[in-house]
Design a protein around this motif. Structure first.
Motif, PDB file in Angstrom:
ATOM      1  N   TYR A 124       0.819  -1.208   0.000  1.00  0.00           N
ATOM      2  CA  TYR A 124       0.000   0.000   0.000  1.00  0.00           C
ATOM      3  C   TYR A 124       0.858   1.266   0.000  1.00  0.00           C
ATOM      4  O   TYR A 124       0.320   2.370  -0.022  1.00  0.00           O
ATOM      5  N   GLY A 125       2.181   1.137   0.055  1.00  0.00           N
ATOM      6  CA  GLY A 125       3.054   2.293   0.013  1.00  0.00           C
ATOM      7  C   GLY A 125       3.290   2.941   1.350  1.00  0.00           C
ATOM      8  O   GLY A 125       3.781   4.074   1.421  1.00  0.00           O
ATOM      9  N   ILE A 126       2.956   2.265   2.439  1.00  0.00           N
ATOM     10  CA  ILE A 126       3.175   2.809   3.776  1.00  0.00           C
ATOM     11  C   ILE A 126       4.612   2.525   4.194  1.00  0.00           C
ATOM     12  O   ILE A 126       5.155   1.448   3.920  1.00  0.00           O
ATOM     13  N   ALA A 127       5.259   3.472   4.832  1.00  0.00           N
ATOM     14  CA  ALA A 127       6.648   3.326   5.244  1.00  0.00           C
ATOM     15  C   ALA A 127       6.770   2.197   6.275  1.00  0.00           C
ATOM     16  O   ALA A 127       5.991   2.120   7.229  1.00  0.00           O
ATOM     17  N   VAL A 128       7.734   1.319   6.048  1.00  0.00           N
ATOM     18  CA  VAL A 128       7.991   0.192   6.939  1.00  0.00           C
ATOM     19  C   VAL A 128       9.389   0.373   7.526  1.00  0.00           C
ATOM     20  O   VAL A 128      10.356   0.587   6.783  1.00  0.00           O
ATOM     21  N   ASP A 129       9.475   0.278   8.843  1.00  0.00           N
ATOM     22  CA  ASP A 129      10.759   0.428   9.530  1.00  0.00           C
ATOM     23  C   ASP A 129      11.428  -0.937   9.602  1.00  0.00           C
ATOM     24  O   ASP A 129      10.963  -1.840  10.304  1.00  0.00           O
ATOM     25  N   LEU A 130      12.513  -1.103   8.867  1.00  0.00           N
ATOM     26  CA  LEU A 130      13.249  -2.364   8.868  1.00  0.00           C
ATOM     27  C   LEU A 130      14.198  -2.403  10.057  1.00  0.00           C
ATOM     28  O   LEU A 130      14.995  -1.477  10.263  1.00  0.00           O
ATOM     29  N   THR A 131      14.093  -3.474  10.841  1.00  0.00           N
ATOM     30  CA  THR A 131      14.957  -3.657  12.006  1.00  0.00           C
ATOM     31  C   THR A 131      15.516  -5.073  11.988  1.00  0.00           C
ATOM     32  O   THR A 131      15.096  -5.934  11.206  1.00  0.00           O
ATOM     33  N   ALA A 132      16.478  -5.311  12.892  1.00  0.00           N
ATOM     34  CA  ALA A 132      17.046  -6.649  12.993  1.00  0.00           C
ATOM     35  C   ALA A 132      16.024  -7.654  13.491  1.00  0.00           C
ATOM     36  O   ALA A 132      16.152  -8.861  13.236  1.00  0.00           O
ATOM     37  N   SER A 133      15.001  -7.218  14.180  1.00  0.00           N
ATOM     38  CA  SER A 133      13.996  -8.131  14.716  1.00  0.00           C
ATOM     39  C   SER A 133      13.019  -8.610  13.658  1.00  0.00           C
ATOM     40  O   SER A 133      12.537  -9.740  13.712  1.00  0.00           O
ATOM     41  N   ASN A 134      12.704  -7.767  12.676  1.00  0.00           N
ATOM     42  CA  ASN A 134      11.693  -8.146  11.691  1.00  0.00           C
ATOM     43  C   ASN A 134      12.245  -8.453  10.313  1.00  0.00           C
ATOM     44  O   ASN A 134      11.500  -8.883   9.430  1.00  0.00           O
ATOM     45  N   ILE A 135      13.554  -8.273  10.113  1.00  0.00           N
ATOM     46  CA  ILE A 135      14.077  -8.387   8.755  1.00  0.00           C
ATOM     47  C   ILE A 135      14.043  -9.832   8.248  1.00  0.00           C
ATOM     48  O   ILE A 135      13.776 -10.083   7.079  1.00  0.00           O
ATOM     49  N   SER A 136      14.343 -10.797   9.109  1.00  0.00           N
ATOM     50  CA  SER A 136      14.379 -12.187   8.646  1.00  0.00           C
ATOM     51  C   SER A 136      12.982 -12.678   8.263  1.00  0.00           C
ATOM     52  O   SER A 136      12.792 -13.312   7.211  1.00  0.00           O
ATOM     53  N   GLY A 137      11.964 -12.366   9.107  1.00  0.00           N
ATOM     54  CA  GLY A 137      10.607 -12.778   8.767  1.00  0.00           C
ATOM     55  C   GLY A 137      10.091 -12.069   7.535  1.00  0.00           C
ATOM     56  O   GLY A 137       9.408 -12.677   6.691  1.00  0.00           O
ATOM     57  N   LEU A 138      10.415 -10.772   7.394  1.00  0.00           N
ATOM     58  CA  LEU A 138       9.958 -10.022   6.233  1.00  0.00           C
ATOM     59  C   LEU A 138      10.651 -10.499   4.955  1.00  0.00           C
ATOM     60  O   LEU A 138      10.030 -10.544   3.885  1.00  0.00           O
ATOM     61  N   ARG A 139      11.928 -10.885   5.079  1.00  0.00           N
ATOM     62  CA  ARG A 139      12.632 -11.407   3.891  1.00  0.00           C
ATOM     63  C   ARG A 139      12.024 -12.740   3.439  1.00  0.00           C
ATOM     64  O   ARG A 139      11.837 -12.961   2.233  1.00  0.00           O
ATOM     65  N   CYS A 140      11.685 -13.593   4.371  1.00  0.00           N
ATOM     66  CA  CYS A 140      11.074 -14.874   4.017  1.00  0.00           C
ATOM     67  C   CYS A 140       9.661 -14.673   3.470  1.00  0.00           C
ATOM     68  O   CYS A 140       9.243 -15.364   2.526  1.00  0.00           O
ATOM     69  N   ALA A 141       8.898 -13.733   4.054  1.00  0.00           N
ATOM     70  CA  ALA A 141       7.553 -13.459   3.550  1.00  0.00           C
ATOM     71  C   ALA A 141       7.610 -12.882   2.147  1.00  0.00           C
ATOM     72  O   ALA A 141       6.755 -13.207   1.290  1.00  0.00           O
ATOM     73  N   ALA A 142       8.584 -12.021   1.881  1.00  0.00           N
ATOM     74  CA  ALA A 142       8.730 -11.469   0.529  1.00  0.00           C
ATOM     75  C   ALA A 142       9.044 -12.564  -0.476  1.00  0.00           C
ATOM     76  O   ALA A 142       8.540 -12.536  -1.618  1.00  0.00           O
ATOM     77  N   GLU A 143       9.866 -13.528  -0.055  1.00  0.00           N
ATOM     78  CA  GLU A 143      10.160 -14.645  -0.952  1.00  0.00           C
ATOM     79  C   GLU A 143       8.922 -15.512  -1.169  1.00  0.00           C
ATOM     80  O   GLU A 143       8.684 -16.001  -2.281  1.00  0.00           O
ATOM     81  N   TYR A 144       8.135 -15.700  -0.129  1.00  0.00           N
ATOM     82  CA  TYR A 144       6.925 -16.509  -0.230  1.00  0.00           C
ATOM     83  C   TYR A 144       5.913 -15.833  -1.158  1.00  0.00           C
ATOM     84  O   TYR A 144       5.250 -16.480  -1.977  1.00  0.00           O
ATOM     85  N   LEU A 145       5.755 -14.505  -1.035  1.00  0.00           N
ATOM     86  CA  LEU A 145       4.802 -13.755  -1.846  1.00  0.00           C
ATOM     87  C   LEU A 145       5.348 -13.427  -3.237  1.00  0.00           C
ATOM     88  O   LEU A 145       4.626 -12.828  -4.043  1.00  0.00           O
ATOM     89  N   GLU A 146       6.612 -13.772  -3.498  1.00  0.00           N
ATOM     90  CA  GLU A 146       7.245 -13.572  -4.812  1.00  0.00           C
ATOM     91  C   GLU A 146       7.236 -12.094  -5.203  1.00  0.00           C
ATOM     92  O   GLU A 146       6.812 -11.710  -6.291  1.00  0.00           O
ATOM     93  N   MET A 147       7.716 -11.276  -4.291  1.00  0.00           N
ATOM     94  CA  MET A 147       7.784  -9.831  -4.527  1.00  0.00           C
ATOM     95  C   MET A 147       9.137  -9.487  -5.140  1.00  0.00           C
ATOM     96  O   MET A 147      10.037  -8.952  -4.491  1.00  0.00           O
TER      97      MET A 147
END
Length: 675
Positions: free
Chosen positions: A106-129
């Motif tokens: 949706y274009g909302i700013a997301v704050d990337l941190t060490a706590s959420n980066i691994s889950g977000l990287r795997c979710a991005a791979e799952y969603l094929e972004m």
């Protein structure tokens, strides 16, 4: 925590990778109500996505533009404008990661941190972004953050690797675990000079990360175990990956072993020393020493999942212990072995652990060696296990080179041989103490006791006092032993290696066989005589008077030697001497009776010879002589008697008797049979 200068450059570079926000949407466009998320928009939502029990009321087109998987699912599910339901229960990272991915769409700013980066990287791979849908998509941005920020920071690498525990196998396939492990290993092995530090392990005023000066003062060395505390929070499989990477980089093996011991103490509560209970308390329970397994309880207090988890931790730690000797303490190995036996670890790994204990058995302590057995009906302590440890120790002693190489000096061989003998002596003392403890167990068989006592060579013990204490304790706990079993038990010790205190106790010990008491007395008497003779010969020079004559002391007699011994020793000697005098008196009485019979036989023989000679003189008719057969028989008997008398005289001369007593000595067979 580790922070290098490249981390600051990475964060500056990530400023150019900030996720843009569309001007038409607000920061609080996502609103949560109970277990559902809604988008604040005038357009009604036409897509319902459920992830792990959380519902997301979204729109199709923002997700179609950046997610290849959502594009394919929506196209295949329905083409109408009605509400479409999609369930993504297998999405890595769960609802939280999907929330961040949806905000990104949706274009909302997301704050990337060490706590959420691994889950977000795997979710991005799952969603094929991917970049095929839109430039600067989520996969590209998360990969850039991992490469430029996370991997350059010690703290962020630890946090990311910890967050990967619930992302298998996605984190493994995306090489997040491997890259973070390599980064941690590189920083643990790197030279701390020239690096900006912030230590977040054990609290210390010297390493306060909140202070302005985060690096240690000049001349203050960085502690070698600075990374132990941070690495110990990892799961066992990730800890193994980190330690394996550290081994490859060549870190000192003693540091690796120390890190393993700290990790085990944190994740294995049963590894703590729970041997403060008395050994007698364990035997009094009847079911073994289960209370000394750990201070927190035994196997029955653990659930099935906890048993499997601790078994996996033990097996993994055994597999990564460095092969070098002394990398971990022997006490740690024995406590780990105790837990391995309790949790039924794989037999191959248990055997490997037993070999490691055998390599450094001389460093063991008695409380750690009292490992209980977990089979009912057997001994409280696992005596067979200790027997195997001694065998591994002896094999290791034989494998180690006993001769110096060409480059080594000759005195190195002497040093190595002396260290080997010292190790055997320490193990001998340890086994003697162990036997003293376990001998009080009534289920301990005599064979097991004897085999363990004789496992070490005789040269390992210079004094058998420890064995004597073990034997006496076994006799006290097993009063029903037969005389043959008592003699068999006492064969494990050498009476000549007992000290004067042990001899004093043995002379008054009613549990010992009489033969052993006599051996102890004679051996102690021989040692006193030898010691006095050696001291006399040491001070005496050729052609000079003896040391005792120089001091105006007469040469010590046997009576003086006995008077110089302790009172208890004299009482034991007097008892033995009375028995010997009784036997001598019986022997002399038997000899006297024999001599009387011999004199009567000689008188009868002379009378018979006179009778036969008179009858032979009066008979001249050439008739056969009737007394010839009797005469020849008596002559043979007389000859045999003379031979026996000669043997008796030789025996008397050999024992130093006077000439007047030689005729009274009986034949040798009488002496042998009575003595």
């Amino acid at each position: 925590m580790w922070e290098s200068e490249s981390e600051a450059r990475g964060r500056e570079r990530m400023s150019s990778l900030e996720i843009e926000r569309h001007d038409g949407l607000k920061n609080d466009a996502f609103v949560r109500r109970d277990q559902s998320w809604y988008v604040s928009s005038d357009i009604p939502s036409d897509l319902l996505i459920k992830v792990g029990g959380i519902s997301f009321h979204l729109h199709k087109y923002p997700l179609l533009s950046r997610s290849g998987r959502m594009n394919r699912i929506i196209y295949e599910s329905s083409r109408d404008c009605h509400l479409t339901l999609i369930e993504l229960d297998d999405l890595p990272g769960g609802p939280y990661s999907f929330e961040l991915a949806a905000k990104f769409c949706y274009g909302i700013a997301v704050d990337l941190t060490a706590s959420n980066i691994s889950g977000l990287r795997c979710a991005a791979e799952y969603l094929e972004m991917t970049e095929d849908l839109e430039e600067g998509n989520l996969i590209f941005k998360t990969e850039a953050f991992l490469s430029y920020v996370v991997l350059s920071s010690w703290r962020d690498s630890i946090i990311v690797l910890k967050s990967c525990e619930g992302l298998s196998p996605w984190a493994e396939n995306l090489q997040i675990v491997r890259r973070c492990s390599e980064s941690i290993a590189w920083k643990a092995c790197a030279n701390p000079r020239g690096i900006r530090w912030a230590y977040t392990g054990r609290p210390s005023p010297k390493w306060n990360s909140d202070s302005k000066e985060s690096s240690p003062s000049r001349g203050q060395p960085v502690p070698p175990d600075w990374w132990f505390e941070d690495v110990s929070i990892l799961r066992i499989d990730h800890f193994v990956r980190v330690v394996t990477a550290i081994k490859v980089k060549g870190l000192r093996f003693e540091l690796i072993g120390a890190a393993i011991m700290q990790y085990a103490s944190k994740w294995l509560p049963g590894l703590q020393d729970g041997s403060s209970h008395s050994i007698d308390e364990g035997w009094s329970q009847g079911s073994g020493l289960h209370m000394i397994i750990s201070g927190t309880g035994n196997k029955d207090d653990l659930t099935g999942s906890q048993i499997r988890e601790q078994r996996m931790v033990i097996e993994s730690l055994i597999s990564i212990i460095p092969p070098q000797k002394d990398c971990v303490s022997c006490s740690f190995l024995l406590r780990l072995l105790r837990l391995a036996n309790m949790l039924k670890v794989a037999p191959a790994l248990v055997t490997e652990l037993e070999k490691r204990v055998g390599m450094q058995l001389e460093q063991a302590a008695l409380p750690d060696l009292l490992i209980p057995t977990f089979n009912r009906g057997e001994t409280a302590c696992d005596v067979d296990l200790v027997q195997r440890l001694v065998e591994h120790f002896l094999v290791q002693e034989q494998i180690e080179p006993s001769s110096p190489s060409r480059e080594e000096a000759p005195h190195d061989s002497v040093r190595m041989s002396s260290s080997g003998s010292n190790a055997k002596a320490r193990v001998a003392r340890l086994i003697d103490s162990y036997l003293t403890e376990v001998s009080r167990d009534r289920n301990l068989s005599l064979t097991k006791f004897q085999v363990l006592a004789e496992a070490l060579p005789e040269s390992a013990r210079s004094c058998d006092d420890g064995l004597y204490r073990a034997v006496d304790s076994y006799l006290k706990a097993h009063p029903t032993l037969t005389e043959h079993e008592r003699k068999r038990l006492c064969r494990v010790m050498d009476c000549q290696k007992l000290s004067i205190d042990a001899c004093m106790h043995a002379a008054q010990n009613e549990r010992l066989p009489l033969r052993v008491v006599v051996q102890v007395l004679f051996s102690e008497q021989a040692k006193i005589s030898t010691a006095l003779a050696n001291s006399n010969s040491t001070f005496k020079q050729p052609g000079e008077p003896s040391h005792f004559s120089q001091l105006n002391f007469p040469n010590p007699t046997r009576r003086q030697l006995l008077e110089g011994t302790p009172q208890s020793f004299q009482e034991g000697w007097v008892t033995a001497k009375k028995d010997i005098n009784t036997l001598k008196f019986e022997l002399e009485s038997m000899k006297a009776k024999y001599l009387e019979l011999q004199n009567d036989m000689d008188t009868l023989q002379k009378q018979f010879e006179k009778m036969t000679s008179g009858s032979s003189g009066s008979s001249n008719s050439g008739k056969p002589q009737t007394g010839s057969t009797w005469t020849s028989g008596w002559r043979k008997l007389s000859k045999l008697t003379k031979i026996n008398n000669a043997d008796g005289q030789d025996l008397a001369g050999a024992h130093g008797t006077g000439p007047s007593e030689q005729g009274r000595k009986g034949p040798r067979r009488w002496r042998n049979s009575i003595s």
